[in-house]
Design an enzyme around this catalytic site. Structure first.
Site, PDB file in Angstrom:
ATOM      1  N   HIS A   1       5.176   6.282  -2.845  1.00 48.83           N
ATOM      2  CA  HIS A   1       6.444   6.894  -3.271  1.00 48.83           C
ATOM      3  C   HIS A   1       6.190   8.323  -3.731  1.00 48.83           C
ATOM      4  CE1 HIS A   1       7.252   2.530  -4.775  1.00 48.83           C
ATOM      5  NE2 HIS A   1       7.586   2.623  -3.500  1.00 48.83           N
TER       6      HIS A   1
ATOM      7  N   CYS B   1       0.831  -1.209   0.000  1.00 44.31           N
ATOM      8  CA  CYS B   1       0.000   0.000   0.000  1.00 44.31           C
ATOM      9  C   CYS B   1       0.862   1.254   0.000  1.00 44.31           C
ATOM     10  CB  CYS B   1      -0.903  -0.020   1.225  1.00 44.31           C
ATOM     11  SG  CYS B   1       0.016   0.005   2.777  1.00 44.31           S
TER      12      CYS B   1
END
Lengths: 481, 524
Positions: A191, A58
């Site tokens: 990210h 996730c």
């Protein structure tokens, strides 16, 4: 099972097991590469199909586990219930140097351990107090990041307001990272979110926060290593090589990195990026904002290392280029000896890979240096640009699987019968029960480093150990044969 | 600043010999890398080394301990996981059962990873893969698809569904959702799909174990109550990470000749043979046996604080007698065997009596090395209870007992045991505390030995207290889970780990030639 047609038929056969809707969706994510194609012909970065056993994680995993977690002198709070921080505690092997609990915090777990009352009344006050407590107990920390877990985003907490207030109070960065696990389709959005927090919460104040090394003057050879997480120490041989060719690495973001290194980044002349997937966002921003160029490189295996060193050196002057040649030449005999030793043991062995980030393409040439062939590869959370970049790495007939389900991976492996599977911990023992040699390609199976020349030596040794492990010969009982 | 003007070309570390390959254990300790680390430091904005050393010293003292214990909001290094882990764990012990986690998908990736790292075994579970749209519209559509796909692909006999925080916060009505999926024929009407609410902001992994176990039992036993009992006894081990314990219990029951049902036998799930073929389902409790468990003579639980709701349910709804035992250590096992004998009317088997004698003999042989040793330990309530009672009967002195997922009843019961033993007088039960609290305790009031899971290794490093790994998870030692810690055999195993850790530590302390090696004894 060697021609493109055979393999396409196999893919179709595997898809047959799905109910219609899932089949339609999954069929876009599986393909077999054809000669001259400019990408791999698969859809990517889409929602995982429920119930099929995706390997994906996730956004929290991407933000806390990957991008921010390795910044060693900051405290990263898993904000919400206890589990997320617990399961990701010390799991990723981001090596660092420091006194843990005093000036570095990488292998610790900090959490607000939400209880029901925090869900009902909100967690902002608890977060506020928690940061006070961090200050008392860890005065040497260089700042805090708040990685929010699912409930935080659903109950309407304002972690940004808390972050602003506490940053002002302590004169240290407090970075709110809205990486709730339901955001996006995989760790990839985490990210991106984490990159954006560097853009929005850190770089605008970089001049204020930065502590320059005494006597430091920006130089023409200053570079940042971006997107090397120092798993098993990967970033260190990489840094060694860059320093050896005459560059000065002023930041490692984020493996073994510090907050100061993060705020050093705008001073560099070039961003060298290893994991494009997780850090391209901040590189693009720095290009736009500070005019800092960025360059992808690949430090897996001697062929790519030489190629990358030359590509990097080409951005600089002849002294750097000459040094790059000298470095490549100095390692060549050693690399030849390693290849000679292992190639004979691994020549022609076939590999199926499934990893995240950059590895499904970047590691292919390292296998090829050992005479091995990658017959299938895929990304857990890649995007179209990853598959585009992959096209130049793979041969015709390579099976491509995006966000592969457990079922697909097992069925493909049963038919393709590779000699080695290189994927993650959740897959490892499934395939080992099938008596298929396996190496973890996220954690290097507790080995490493794999980057740089020294890393390739370890990689070669490890692949040999897996493929030629004598215990595979014991699986069949003699009375059954 | 230090310039890297030399840019010296690194010498390939293995030199000419391709046999000599240096991985992270050696490579980074070479001069070359040590110099690189020193060079890098100037960019780090690092604190002065003296300041770091001074601060490190301060963290070891009483002042720091007080500040550390004044924490109200912050948890550091907790010794507890969250509910769904326990749910998946217990579900995997039933025949053909696919654990299913309803909510966002990252959770299940973590659960699978965690269990896999502990056992070095595959752990298969699926998720609803809910994303932002499900946060707005609810998870019905994801759950329907998820159940249909999981059933089609993996052909389970039962799907055991638990929830993640996300599904709980948005308030998904899982019971109704499952019925909808059945009504739409996405899964068969008759497929058992027990469902448990397992938000991570309530309780811990042991709570999730309890919630899922009740739900499985409720689902499978519905309408199965017979007029007479089936003559069997149900046994449940709780969140016990040792597959060896299930096998040891079955052996003991076999010796007794007691007919039993293990409620959640996941011993093969976490220790399946390598035959060259991957078998997805290895849960050994058949659905039929589980359904018939409602007709047993009684249910025996080995982890009281893991299963309070299940026990209440069985007593109330099934009208069955429930028992709690702790067959750990000698006395705990004695009580268990005597009770089994009393309940079933069968004599304690001769073989077990002989084993008892051997275990006591072993304890007596080594007792001098553990007598009076001060111990710190941590873990789940029942786990800690079993170890504490064993330590007391060997004359070891538990000092710091940390239980992050503690509760008042447990603390009261354990306190009584400690108070009644001459070796328990120095003990404090630190409920709801974490391993960073324990660090302060171990620095300010040092102990000889630490017992805990792999996370204890950081305390070992910081305080130099040797660590005996008993608990969950154990990531950095192999195969521990295959051994029983239960019964007399288990007592020998635990004792073996404890005593030999003490002896190893003595050797480590006395290994410096001409300095400490006067006590580097051959015979101990």
């Amino acid at each position: 099972m060697t021609t493109v047609e055979d393999r396409k038929a196999l893919v179709q056969e595997v898809l047959e097991a799905y109910p219609d809707k899932a089949k339609k969706s999954r069929s876009k994510h599986l393909n077999v590469t054809e000669e001259g194609a400019s990408d791999c012909g698969v859809k990517s970065n889409k929602k995982s199909v429920p119930g099929v056993m995706t390997t994906r994680g996730c956004a929290y995993a991407g933000a806390k586990g990957v991008v921010w977690g390795p910044v060693k002198d900051m405290i990263h709070i898993s904000h919400g219930p206890v589990g997320c921080g617990y399961y990701s505690w010390s799991g990723r092997r981001n090596y660092y140097i420091g006194t843990t609990g005093v000036d570095t915090f990488g292998t610790m777990q900090f959490t607000s351990d939400f209880q029901e009352r925090d869900i009902v009344f909100g967690g902002d006050k608890k977060l506020d107090k928690l940061i006070d407590e961090l200050e008392v107990l860890f005065p040497l920390s260089k700042g805090t990041t708040i990685e929010s877990e699912c409930p935080v985003g659903l109950i309407g907490d304002d972690i940004e307001a808390v972050a602003k207030k506490k940053a002002k109070e302590y004169g240290k960065p407090v970075v709110p990272v809205r990486c709730e696990g339901f955001r996006g389709v995989s760790q990839s959005l985490g990210h991106h979110i984490a990159n954006d927090t560097v853009r929005d919460w850190v770089l605008p104040k970089a001049d204020e926060y930065r502590q320059l090394p005494e006597g430091y003057e920006p130089g023409p050879y200053d570079v940042n290593i971006i997107g090397d997480y120092n798993i098993g120490g990967d970033a260190w041989p990489s840094r060694m090589l860059l320093e050896a060719i005459g560059l000065r690495v002023i930041c490692q973001f984020s493996g073994d990195g510090t907050f100061n290194e993060v705020v050093m980044t705008p001073l560099a002349k070039l961003n060298l990026i290893h994991c494009y997937r997780s850090m391209n966002y901040i590189c693009r921003f720095m290009e736009e904002k500070y005019g800092i160029g960025w360059l992808e490189y690949n430090f897996f295996g001697p062929t790519q290392i030489a190629k990358s060193l030359r590509k990097i050196a080409a951005q600089f002057d002849e002294t750097i280029q000459a040094k790059a040649e000298a470095v490549i030449a100095s390692f060549q005999p050693r690399m030849d000896a390693i290849v000679e030793k292992y190639r004979s043991r691994l020549e022609g062995k076939q590999v199926m890979m499934m990893v995240g980030g950059l590895r499904p393409r970047h590691v292919i040439p390292a296998f090829e240096d050992l005479g091995m062939k990658v017959i299938g590869t895929g990304y857990e959370f890649g995007h179209g640009d990853d598959y585009k970049r992959t096209a130049e790495y793979v041969d015709e007939g390579t099976v491509i699987y995006d966000d592969v389900s457990g079922f697909e991976f097992e069925e493909l492996a049963k038919q393709l019968k590779p000699d080695l599977i290189a994927a993650g911990i959740k897959e490892k023992y499934v395939f080992q029960k099938m008596a298929l040699p396996f190496r973890q390609m996220h954690s290097w199976d507790y080995s490493g480093p794999y980057h740089g020349y020294e890393g390739f030596e370890v990689f070669a040794r490890d692949m040999d150990m897996a493929v030629n492990n004598p215990t595979w010969g014991l699986v069949n009982a003699p009375w059954n044969s | 600043m230090t310039q890297n003007d030399e840019n010296t070309i690194p010498t390939p570390c293995g030199a000419e010999n391709p046999q000599k390959i240096q991985d992270h254990f050696d490579l980074f300790h070479t001069d070359q890398y040590q110099a690189l680390f020193e060079y890098k430091r100037q960019f780090e904005g690092a604190h002065d080394r003296d300041v770091v050393a001074e601060t490190a010293e301060w963290t070891k003292g009483w002042d720091y301990r007080e500040k550390n214990f004044a924490r109200e909001a912050l948890t550091i290094n907790p010794a507890k996981a969250c509910q769904p882990l326990g749910s998946l764990f217990v579900a995997s012990g039933f025949e053909g059962t696919l654990p299913y986690s309803h909510g966002s998908q990252g959770c299940v990736a973590y659960f699978r990873t965690h269990l896999t790292r502990n056992y070095k075994e595959p752990f298969q579970a699926v998720s609803s893969s809910m994303t932002e749209d499900a946060a707005v519209f609810g998870g019905l559509s994801n759950l329907k698809q998820g159940l249909e796909n999981a059933y089609e692909l993996y052909k389970p006999k039962m799907i055991a569904l638990c929830t993640t925080c996300m599904a709980e916060v948005i308030g998904d009505d899982i019971g109704a959702f499952i019925q909808t999926a059945k009504n739409e024929a996405l899964i068969p009407q008759e497929l058992p799909v027990p469902a448990a609410h397992t938000p991570s902001f309530v309780g811990s992994h042991i709570t999730g174990y309890d919630n899922m176990l009740i739900s499985i039992l409720k689902t499978l036993t519905e309408g199965k109550k017979a007029a007479t009992t089936n003559g069997k006894f149900n046994f449940n081990l709780g969140f016990d990470p040792y597959v060896g314990n299930i096998r040891e219990l079955k052996r003991i029951l076999g010796l007794f000749g007691i007919d039993y049902t293990i409620l959640s036998d996941n011993s093969d799930t976490f220790d399946s043979p390598n035959t060259g073929e991957f078998k997805m389902y290895n849960g050994l409790t058949t659905l039929e046996e589980a359904a018939d468990s409602i007709n047993a003579e009684g249910s025996i639980f080995l982890q009281k604080y893991t299963t309070p709701k299940t026990q209440e349910y069985i007593a109330k709804e099934w009208g069955q007698k429930t028992y709690n035992f702790r067959p750990f250590g000698i006395k705990g096992t004695d009580e268990f065997l005597m009770a089994l004998s009393a309940i079933t009317g069968k004599a304690i088997p001769q073989e077990l009596q002989a084993e008892r004698g051997r275990a006591v003999d072993a304890l007596t042989d080594s007792q001098a090395w553990i007598h009076g040793k001060r111990i710190a330990l941590y873990g789940d309530p029942d786990h800690v209870f079993g170890i504490t009672q064993f330590l007391l009967e060997m004359g070891a002195e538990p000092v710091h007992i940390v239980v992050t997922n503690s509760n008042a009843d447990f603390e009261a019961e354990l306190r009584e045991v400690l108070t009644n033993s001459p070796y328990g007088q120095a003990a404090t039960i630190w409920g709801k505390k974490d391993l960073w609290h324990l660090r302060s305790l171990m620095f300010t009031e040092p102990v000889d030995l630490l017992i805990g899971n792999s996370y204890g290794k950081y305390l070992w490093r910081d305080t130099h207290t040797p660590l005996v790994r008993i608990g969950y998870p154990i990531f950095d030692r192999h195969h521990m889970h295959r051994y029983p810690t239960l019964g007399y055999q288990g007592a020998i195993n635990q004792f073996n780990w404890i005593i030999n850790t003490i002896l190893d530590e003595l050797d480590r302390k006395t290994i410096v030639p001409a300095k400490t090696d006067i006590s580097f004894d051959l015979i101990r």
